[in-house]
Scaffold this motif. Sequence first.
Motif, short mmCIF file in Angstrom:
data_model
loop_
_atom_site.label_atom_id
_atom_site.label_comp_id
_atom_site.label_asym_id
_atom_site.label_seq_id
_atom_site.Cartn_x
_atom_site.Cartn_y
_atom_site.Cartn_z
N VAL A 122 0.84 -1.20 0.00
CA VAL A 122 0.00 0.00 0.00
C VAL A 122 0.87 1.25 0.00
O VAL A 122 0.61 2.22 -0.74
N ASP A 123 1.93 1.25 0.81
CA ASP A 123 2.82 2.42 0.85
C ASP A 123 3.52 2.63 -0.48
O ASP A 123 3.71 3.76 -0.93
N VAL A 124 3.90 1.54 -1.14
CA VAL A 124 4.56 1.66 -2.44
C VAL A 124 3.61 2.26 -3.47
O VAL A 124 3.99 3.13 -4.27
N THR A 125 2.37 1.81 -3.46
CA THR A 125 1.39 2.33 -4.41
C THR A 125 1.10 3.81 -4.14
O THR A 125 0.95 4.60 -5.08
N ILE A 126 1.04 4.19 -2.87
CA ILE A 126 0.87 5.61 -2.54
C ILE A 126 2.03 6.42 -3.11
O ILE A 126 1.84 7.50 -3.69
N ARG A 127 3.25 5.91 -2.97
CA ARG A 127 4.42 6.62 -3.49
C ARG A 127 4.39 6.70 -5.03
O ARG A 127 4.96 7.61 -5.62
N ALA A 128 3.73 5.74 -5.66
CA ALA A 128 3.68 5.70 -7.12
C ALA A 128 2.63 6.65 -7.71
O ALA A 128 2.66 6.93 -8.92
N LEU A 129 1.73 7.15 -6.90
CA LEU A 129 0.60 7.91 -7.42
C LEU A 129 1.00 9.18 -8.17
O LEU A 129 0.39 9.54 -9.18
N SER A 130 2.04 9.85 -7.70
CA SER A 130 2.46 11.09 -8.37
C SER A 130 2.87 10.81 -9.81
O SER A 130 2.52 11.57 -10.73
N GLN A 131 3.63 9.72 -10.04
CA GLN A 131 4.03 9.37 -11.40
C GLN A 131 2.84 8.96 -12.24
O GLN A 131 2.73 9.33 -13.42
N ILE A 132 1.92 8.18 -11.64
CA ILE A 132 0.75 7.74 -12.38
C ILE A 132 -0.11 8.95 -12.78
O ILE A 132 -0.64 9.02 -13.90
N ALA A 133 -0.22 9.91 -11.88
CA ALA A 133 -1.05 11.08 -12.13
C ALA A 133 -0.52 11.96 -13.25
O ALA A 133 -1.28 12.73 -13.86
N GLN A 134 0.75 11.83 -13.57
CA GLN A 134 1.29 12.58 -14.70
C GLN A 134 0.69 12.12 -16.02
O GLN A 134 0.59 12.89 -16.98
N VAL A 135 0.29 10.85 -16.07
CA VAL A 135 -0.34 10.30 -17.27
C VAL A 135 -1.86 10.29 -17.13
O VAL A 135 -2.59 10.56 -18.08
N PHE A 136 -2.33 9.99 -15.92
CA PHE A 136 -3.76 9.94 -15.65
C PHE A 136 -4.08 10.85 -14.47
O PHE A 136 -4.09 10.41 -13.32
N PRO A 137 -4.33 12.12 -14.75
CA PRO A 137 -4.56 13.08 -13.67
C PRO A 137 -5.79 12.78 -12.82
O PRO A 137 -5.91 13.32 -11.71
N ASP A 138 -6.68 11.93 -13.34
CA ASP A 138 -7.91 11.61 -12.61
C ASP A 138 -7.79 10.36 -11.74
O ASP A 138 -8.78 9.86 -11.21
N VAL A 139 -6.58 9.83 -11.54
CA VAL A 139 -6.41 8.58 -10.80
C VAL A 139 -6.69 8.77 -9.31
O VAL A 139 -6.35 9.80 -8.71
N LYS A 140 -7.36 7.77 -8.73
CA LYS A 140 -7.57 7.72 -7.29
C LYS A 140 -7.29 6.30 -6.81
O LYS A 140 -7.35 5.34 -7.58
N TYR A 141 -7.00 6.20 -5.52
CA TYR A 141 -6.58 4.92 -4.94
C TYR A 141 -7.48 4.59 -3.76
O TYR A 141 -7.48 5.31 -2.75
N LEU A 142 -8.25 3.52 -3.87
CA LEU A 142 -9.18 3.09 -2.84
C LEU A 142 -8.55 1.94 -2.05
O LEU A 142 -8.24 0.89 -2.60
N VAL A 143 -8.35 2.17 -0.76
CA VAL A 143 -7.71 1.19 0.11
C VAL A 143 -8.76 0.62 1.05
O VAL A 143 -9.34 1.34 1.87
N ILE A 144 -9.00 -0.68 0.94
CA ILE A 144 -10.00 -1.35 1.78
C ILE A 144 -9.28 -2.19 2.82
O ILE A 144 -8.44 -3.03 2.48
N GLY A 145 -9.61 -1.98 4.07
CA GLY A 145 -8.97 -2.72 5.15
C GLY A 145 -8.71 -1.80 6.33
O GLY A 145 -8.82 -0.57 6.23
N ARG A 146 -8.36 -2.41 7.44
CA ARG A 146 -8.10 -1.63 8.65
C ARG A 146 -6.91 -2.23 9.39
O ARG A 146 -6.52 -3.36 9.13
#
Length: 390
Positions: free
Chosen positions: A231-255
């Motif tokens: 999960v932490d790695v995917t959060i770190r990856a979001l900035s790069q992903i958003a450069q191509v897909f500015p509308d990206v969001k990440y839904l994390v299910i769990g506690r």
Amino acid sequence: MLLKKYLKPEQTFLTWCFLAVFSCEGGIQSYVQDILNAYQDFKDSNSPSNFPIHPDSNVLILRDSPQDFNPFETPLSPFKFQYFKSQYPNWGRVKLATALLTSMLQKRPQRVLCGHINLSHLVQTICQPLGIPYTVLTYGKEVWEPLPTKYQKALQNADQIWTISRYSRDQACLANALNPQQFEILPCMVNGEQFTPGPKSQHLIERYGLENSRVLMTVARLWKGDPYKGVDVTIRALSQIAQVFPDVKYLVIGRGDDQPRLQQLAQDLGVSDRVIFAGFVPTEELVEHYRVCDGYVMPSQEGFGIVYLEAMACEKPVIAGDSDGSADPLQDGKLGWQVPHRDVDAVSQACIELLKGQDQRCHGHWLRQQSLASFGKPAFQNRVQALLQK
């Protein structure tokens, strides 16, 4: 003589020993219930090749009680359940051991199936002097580290060891000096009737603020003691992903107790508006959550990873780690992306390829067909039958 007294020659009598099946939820408990369901289905089937089971197999459970809901407690059940939950754990073990020995002497089962490594020494102690073979079921991390000698010996002397993936087998062998030839692979099962494709739920889109968004999703326990779900790695990856897909969001299910750290990480990286922590979601609501995402991302270290199958059954593409048990549900990369699980750049690139949707591994209908063919209920039942007939 005792065997002839209790059984018809064509029937197979088994005794099962488990730590807990119905008193708690978890991967091991679900796996065990799937095995029991498969065994019960042999009895219900009218096929000429129906597996010849005995109609009254003993199931001994150390930590469950008669008050726990048990869906197998029906008049036509092939199981006779005995519960040994006690406020004094050692007394519960004594009672289970007594019941197991009684079953061995009176009914001489063809095999004992031991459902957890923590019961394996007890099962070996009773079965081996009587010449009754036993099988130990292993699931994942409980056998990946060196075990106490008594448990190693119990595994080494087992007639069979069942496990969920090649990776889990290999880790257990390395840690505990086991022979790979003892192992049989019984992978997890996905319920293709429960996990199905469908339209995105407008209710969930509004609940999580996902309007006009491309959605990546992870289902995982957020525990400090198990930080490798990615999960932490995917959060770190979001900035790069958003450069191509500015509308990206990440839904994390769990506690879990690692959530505050993950939330702070998203805030520090300036992507907190893209990360939605949904908390715990009941199993019956998971299918709608899979449907609302565009891709399932969990670059992790798994013993198997049933969540990948659930996502693919819902026709969603998946991203996993490249050095764990997820190789089995992803069929060595045929059905999904395998990336180094701590490599932010690799995760970013895989997510971008997934969201572009041009790869064969993004074809939802094909994904569902392929995953169910290998890991659906019929495949699982056939595998259980083949193992029990060995």
